[in-house]
Scaffold this active site. Structure first.
Site, PDB file in Angstrom:
ATOM      1  N   PRO A  10      27.220  30.768  46.019  1.00  0.00           N
ATOM      2  CA  PRO A  10      27.941  29.697  46.671  1.00  0.00           C
ATOM      3  C   PRO A  10      29.508  29.840  46.428  1.00  0.00           C
ATOM      4  O   PRO A  10      30.062  30.043  45.352  1.00  0.00           O
ATOM      5  CB  PRO A  10      27.561  28.413  45.745  1.00  0.00           C
ATOM      6  CG  PRO A  10      27.009  28.820  44.381  1.00  0.00           C
ATOM      7  CD  PRO A  10      26.236  30.171  44.838  1.00  0.00           C
ATOM      8  N   ARG A  18      40.081  30.295  48.478  1.00  0.00           N
ATOM      9  CA  ARG A  18      39.781  29.448  47.525  1.00  0.00           C
ATOM     10  C   ARG A  18      40.400  30.035  46.103  1.00  0.00           C
ATOM     11  O   ARG A  18      40.309  31.224  45.525  1.00  0.00           O
ATOM     12  CB  ARG A  18      38.232  29.778  47.343  1.00  0.00           C
ATOM     13  CG  ARG A  18      37.532  29.286  45.959  1.00  0.00           C
ATOM     14  CD  ARG A  18      36.153  29.783  45.808  1.00  0.00           C
ATOM     15  NE  ARG A  18      35.678  29.152  44.614  1.00  0.00           N
ATOM     16  CZ  ARG A  18      34.467  29.759  43.805  1.00  0.00           C
ATOM     17  NH1 ARG A  18      34.136  30.715  44.184  1.00  0.00           N
ATOM     18  NH2 ARG A  18      34.193  29.099  42.727  1.00  0.00           N
ATOM     19  N   TYR A  23      40.709  34.041  41.913  1.00  0.00           N
ATOM     20  CA  TYR A  23      40.045  34.959  42.742  1.00  0.00           C
ATOM     21  C   TYR A  23      40.544  36.056  43.827  1.00  0.00           C
ATOM     22  O   TYR A  23      39.979  36.621  44.344  1.00  0.00           O
ATOM     23  CB  TYR A  23      38.801  33.919  43.354  1.00  0.00           C
ATOM     24  CG  TYR A  23      38.008  33.269  42.731  1.00  0.00           C
ATOM     25  CD1 TYR A  23      37.336  33.799  41.759  1.00  0.00           C
ATOM     26  CD2 TYR A  23      37.998  31.758  42.841  1.00  0.00           C
ATOM     27  CE1 TYR A  23      36.566  33.076  40.770  1.00  0.00           C
ATOM     28  CE2 TYR A  23      37.113  31.159  42.054  1.00  0.00           C
ATOM     29  CZ  TYR A  23      36.593  31.722  40.874  1.00  0.00           C
ATOM     30  OH  TYR A  23      35.697  30.960  40.260  1.00  0.00           O
ATOM     31  N   ASN A  74      26.801  38.504  42.572  1.00  0.00           N
ATOM     32  CA  ASN A  74      27.749  37.528  42.077  1.00  0.00           C
ATOM     33  C   ASN A  74      27.060  36.486  42.707  1.00  0.00           C
ATOM     34  O   ASN A  74      27.109  35.619  43.855  1.00  0.00           O
ATOM     35  CB  ASN A  74      28.975  37.840  42.832  1.00  0.00           C
ATOM     36  CG  ASN A  74      30.174  36.654  42.463  1.00  0.00           C
ATOM     37  OD1 ASN A  74      29.671  35.851  41.499  1.00  0.00           O
ATOM     38  ND2 ASN A  74      31.139  36.981  42.524  1.00  0.00           N
ATOM     39  N   ALA A  77      28.522  29.867  40.774  1.00  0.00           N
ATOM     40  CA  ALA A  77      28.087  28.966  39.484  1.00  0.00           C
ATOM     41  C   ALA A  77      26.657  28.885  39.192  1.00  0.00           C
ATOM     42  O   ALA A  77      26.204  28.691  38.115  1.00  0.00           O
ATOM     43  CB  ALA A  77      28.520  27.638  40.054  1.00  0.00           C
ATOM     44  N   GLU A  98      25.235  42.196  37.475  1.00  0.00           N
ATOM     45  CA  GLU A  98      25.670  40.797  37.763  1.00  0.00           C
ATOM     46  C   GLU A  98      27.201  41.329  37.766  1.00  0.00           C
ATOM     47  O   GLU A  98      27.733  42.022  36.980  1.00  0.00           O
ATOM     48  CB  GLU A  98      25.383  40.097  36.508  1.00  0.00           C
ATOM     49  CG  GLU A  98      26.189  38.675  36.529  1.00  0.00           C
ATOM     50  CD  GLU A  98      25.987  37.908  35.264  1.00  0.00           C
ATOM     51  OE1 GLU A  98      24.721  37.970  34.621  1.00  0.00           O
ATOM     52  OE2 GLU A  98      27.012  37.116  34.556  1.00  0.00           O
ATOM     53  N   HIS A 100      31.382  39.489  38.778  1.00  0.00           N
ATOM     54  CA  HIS A 100      32.371  38.362  38.725  1.00  0.00           C
ATOM     55  C   HIS A 100      33.571  38.831  39.081  1.00  0.00           C
ATOM     56  O   HIS A 100      33.990  39.745  38.515  1.00  0.00           O
ATOM     57  CB  HIS A 100      32.410  37.351  37.531  1.00  0.00           C
ATOM     58  CG  HIS A 100      30.983  36.767  37.141  1.00  0.00           C
ATOM     59  ND1 HIS A 100      30.149  36.006  37.765  1.00  0.00           N
ATOM     60  CD2 HIS A 100      29.911  37.315  36.391  1.00  0.00           C
ATOM     61  CE1 HIS A 100      28.889  35.684  37.293  1.00  0.00           C
ATOM     62  NE2 HIS A 100      28.986  36.512  36.603  1.00  0.00           N
ATOM     63  N   ARG A 107      37.411  31.735  30.579  1.00  0.00           N
ATOM     64  CA  ARG A 107      37.495  30.567  31.012  1.00  0.00           C
ATOM     65  C   ARG A 107      36.781  29.460  30.374  1.00  0.00           C
ATOM     66  O   ARG A 107      36.425  29.862  29.284  1.00  0.00           O
ATOM     67  CB  ARG A 107      37.176  30.718  32.644  1.00  0.00           C
ATOM     68  CG  ARG A 107      37.767  31.729  33.487  1.00  0.00           C
ATOM     69  CD  ARG A 107      37.380  31.934  34.795  1.00  0.00           C
ATOM     70  NE  ARG A 107      37.543  30.734  35.656  1.00  0.00           N
ATOM     71  CZ  ARG A 107      36.994  30.523  36.707  1.00  0.00           C
ATOM     72  NH1 ARG A 107      36.173  31.337  37.336  1.00  0.00           N
ATOM     73  NH2 ARG A 107      37.150  29.185  37.399  1.00  0.00           N
TER      74      ARG A 107
HETATM   75  C1  DQA Z   1      32.528  33.823  39.658  1.00  0.00           C
HETATM   76  C2  DQA Z   1      32.505  32.841  38.279  1.00  0.00           C
HETATM   77  C3  DQA Z   1      31.668  31.582  38.384  1.00  0.00           C
HETATM   78  O1  DQA Z   1      31.886  30.999  37.337  1.00  0.00           O
HETATM   79  C4  DQA Z   1      32.172  30.763  39.707  1.00  0.00           C
HETATM   80  O2  DQA Z   1      31.412  29.544  39.457  1.00  0.00           O
HETATM   81  C5  DQA Z   1      32.296  31.539  40.859  1.00  0.00           C
HETATM   82  C6  DQA Z   1      32.941  32.729  40.865  1.00  0.00           C
HETATM   83  C7  DQA Z   1      33.070  34.887  39.755  1.00  0.00           C
HETATM   84  O3  DQA Z   1      33.133  35.690  40.605  1.00  0.00           O
HETATM   85  O4  DQA Z   1      34.497  34.918  39.136  1.00  0.00           O
HETATM   86  O5  DQA Z   1      32.038  30.730  41.952  1.00  0.00           O
HETATM   87  O6  DQA Z   1      31.172  34.102  39.706  1.00  0.00           O
END
Ligand code: DQA
Length: 149
Positions: A10, A18, A23, A74, A77, A98, A100, A107
């Protein structure tokens, strides 16, 4: 031929606009294009999928069974909340990494927990768009060396 699947959860469709301070400014399309180039050079078949909906992500993981050698995910959330995604990944028995963009550990505390990480081959967090490239290299190396362990 190795088949890899990149899954984005999402709000990752909004990359570029965003929260760019967190990001970055690259769109998901740009990130995916870079990865397709890398895959082509390496002779790897890459598929990509993004959805904001948990059920669609589960469906995509189920579709990957028997088709895909490894998943880069990725989950946005849903990383921190989704038992359904965890179950789908574990049921598929497909190795996954996984990833990010942001460093989730620097964070809010609710982002420190991942329901996917303990069963992942590895976790990459905090390198911005480069996280996708690192995930690709990492999972490929895993696939190439797993028989030699
Ligand atoms: C994320 C980190 C998650 O906590 C967040 O909800 C995202 C992006 C990242 O790529 O840093 O949507 O996955």
């Amino acid at each position: 031929m190795i088949n890899l699947l990149l899954i984005n959860g999402p709000n990752l469709n909004l990359l570029g606009q965003r929260e760019p301070s967190l990001y970055g400014v690259q769109t998901l399309e740009t990130i995916e294009t870079e990865l397709y180039k890398k895959a082509e050079k390496a002779g790897i078949k890459l598929e990509t999928f993004q959805s904001n909906s948990e059920g669609s992500l589960v469906d995509q993981i189920q579709k990957a069974i028997g088709e895909i050698d490894a998943i880069m995910i990725n989950a946005g959330a849903y990383t921190h909340t989704s038992v359904a995604l965890r179950d789908a990944l574990l049921s598929s028995e497909i190795p996954y990494v996984e990833l990010h963009l942001s460093n989730t550990f620097s964070r809010e505390s609710f982002r420190h927990k991942s329901l996917l990480a303990d069963r992942a081959v590895g976790v990459i967090t905090g390198f911005g768009p480069m996280s996708y490239q690192l995930a690709f290299d990492g999972i490929l190396s895993f696939l190439k060396h797993q028989d030699r362990k």
